[in-house]
Scaffold this active site. Structure first.
Site, PDB file in Angstrom:
ATOM      1  N   CYS A  59      -8.749  -7.690   6.452  1.00 50.18           N
ATOM      2  CA  CYS A  59      -8.602  -6.239   6.454  1.00 50.18           C
ATOM      3  C   CYS A  59      -9.957  -5.609   6.765  1.00 50.18           C
ATOM      4  O   CYS A  59     -10.976  -5.976   6.181  1.00 50.18           O
ATOM      5  CB  CYS A  59      -8.084  -5.723   5.119  1.00 50.18           C
ATOM      6  SG  CYS A  59      -7.585  -3.986   5.171  1.00 50.18           S
ATOM      7  N   HIS A  83       0.835  -1.192   0.000  1.00 51.14           N
ATOM      8  CA  HIS A  83       0.000   0.000   0.000  1.00 51.14           C
ATOM      9  C   HIS A  83       0.879   1.255   0.000  1.00 51.14           C
ATOM     10  O   HIS A  83       2.111   1.168   0.042  1.00 51.14           O
ATOM     11  CB  HIS A  83      -0.943   0.014   1.203  1.00 51.14           C
ATOM     12  CG  HIS A  83      -0.242  -0.108   2.515  1.00 51.14           C
ATOM     13  ND1 HIS A  83      -0.001  -1.322   3.121  1.00 51.14           N
ATOM     14  CD2 HIS A  83       0.288   0.819   3.354  1.00 51.14           C
ATOM     15  CE1 HIS A  83       0.632  -1.142   4.263  1.00 51.14           C
ATOM     16  NE2 HIS A  83       0.818   0.157   4.430  1.00 51.14           N
ATOM     17  N   TYR A 113      -3.354   3.811   2.277  1.00 54.03           N
ATOM     18  CA  TYR A 113      -4.403   3.412   1.349  1.00 54.03           C
ATOM     19  C   TYR A 113      -3.835   2.442   0.322  1.00 54.03           C
ATOM     20  O   TYR A 113      -2.664   2.525  -0.043  1.00 54.03           O
ATOM     21  CB  TYR A 113      -4.984   4.622   0.606  1.00 54.03           C
ATOM     22  CG  TYR A 113      -5.734   5.594   1.486  1.00 54.03           C
ATOM     23  CD1 TYR A 113      -7.039   5.342   1.881  1.00 54.03           C
ATOM     24  CD2 TYR A 113      -5.126   6.769   1.928  1.00 54.03           C
ATOM     25  CE1 TYR A 113      -7.727   6.230   2.687  1.00 54.03           C
ATOM     26  CE2 TYR A 113      -5.810   7.662   2.737  1.00 54.03           C
ATOM     27  CZ  TYR A 113      -7.111   7.386   3.118  1.00 54.03           C
ATOM     28  OH  TYR A 113      -7.789   8.261   3.925  1.00 54.03           O
ATOM     29  N   THR A 114      -4.672   1.540  -0.152  1.00 54.93           N
ATOM     30  CA  THR A 114      -4.282   0.626  -1.223  1.00 54.93           C
ATOM     31  C   THR A 114      -4.943   1.079  -2.514  1.00 54.93           C
ATOM     32  O   THR A 114      -6.183   1.131  -2.588  1.00 54.93           O
ATOM     33  CB  THR A 114      -4.713  -0.819  -0.920  1.00 54.93           C
ATOM     34  OG1 THR A 114      -4.151  -1.222   0.323  1.00 54.93           O
ATOM     35  CG2 THR A 114      -4.233  -1.749  -2.018  1.00 54.93           C
TER      36      THR A 114
END
Length: 288
Positions: free
Chosen positions: A254, A84, A100-101
């Site tokens: 996640c 990420h 954030y990915t």
């Protein structure tokens, strides 16, 4: 001969001026290092680089897809699958960073995209929500320790809550885009309400088009006609929709911390290897 010398002089002067502008910027000051990374991967693991917002698509009342421009049309972000980035923005005069990915991959050249849900108390998500096209954010990466490799396991289970779907989405699209990757992927995706289901259209297209991928939704507050799971993700849901524990199986988690903690405990009770407090890449149950 005199004309060619004159043209050469003019061309040389223009080239020098262009190089000076490139490295110094129009105000004569050193520009952001971002513009120096014009080909190939542009991320730096410790140095923040600036990227301009070029497009914003509202997906729901509190969620949007943000597209950021890379230096050239051939540039790639350079983010390994499973990793990420860290996004830093100014909040009340101080830098604030969140991870954030991207939902894009390095197959997408010239830009990268983030799908972000705005939370009332979220400093960075609120900043992104109010961004206008042309505004910039600072980014560095790759971050994280997990990196997906094709066929690393026979079956991959995923439990995601809310925006926790984004690292899963990145991995899923990478698997399904590779005909040589035979990994079977099973996802349990939990949300509060139906309108909270991010990236649903694409996820369901993949499920319809690929036998190796399936997804099961769970809602806390389902509508009357809902046919998916209801309440919290239970042992029964995991047993029905995720691959059973085996040496060639991995499960990724996640979502909100309380959910991830609860899922780790459930998986341990069902015979999967108990997850560590801080996951390592080779763990059977990996927490993003």
């Amino acid at each position: 001969m005199g004309d060619s010398n004159g043209l050469a002089f003019i061309f040389g002067a223009l080239l020098a001026a262009g190089i000076a502008y490139f490295f110094l910027g129009s105000n004569g000051k050193t520009s952001s290092p971002t513009i120096l990374a014009t080909t190939g991967p542009v991320l730096h693991p410790s140095e923040y680089r600036k990227f301009k917002l070029t497009k914003k698509v509202v997906l729901s009342p509190n969620t949007a897809r943000y597209r950021f421009e890379l230096p050239t049309l051939e540039s790639t972000l350079g983010l390994p699958i499973g990793r990420h980035i860290q996004v830093m923005v100014p909040v009340n005069g101080s830098p604030v960073a969140r991870s954030y990915t991207p939902t894009s991959t390095d197959n997408d050249r010239g830009y990268f995209e983030l799908v972000v849900k705005t939370y009332e108390s979220g400093a960075v998500s609120s900043y992104l929500h109010h961004m206008q096209v042309g505004d910039e954010v600072s980014v560095r990466g790759p971050r994280g320790t997990f990196q997906y490799k094709p066929n690393m396991v026979r079956a991959l289970g995923m439990v995601a809550g809310g925006t926790g779907i984004t690292p899963m989405y990145q991995i899923i699209q990478h698997i399904l885009a590779n005909p040589e990757d035979k990994t079977r992927v099973s996802v349990v995706f939990a949300n509060v309400s139906e309108e909270d289901i991010l990236l649903r259209e694409q996820l369901e297209l993949w499920a319809a088009d690929h036998d190796q991928f399936d997804i099961h939704y769970v809602l806390n507050n389902p509508p009357a006609e809902w046919t998916g799971g209801v309440g919290f993700v239970s042992k029964e849901i995991i047993q029905e929709h995720l691959p059973a524990p085996a040496d060639d199986v991995k499960v990724l988690l996640c979502g909100p911390p309380p959910m991830v903690k609860a899922m780790g405990a459930l998986l341990g009770d069902l015979g999967y290897e108990a997850p560590r407090v801080i996951s390592k890449p080779d763990d059977q149950v990996f927490k993003f």
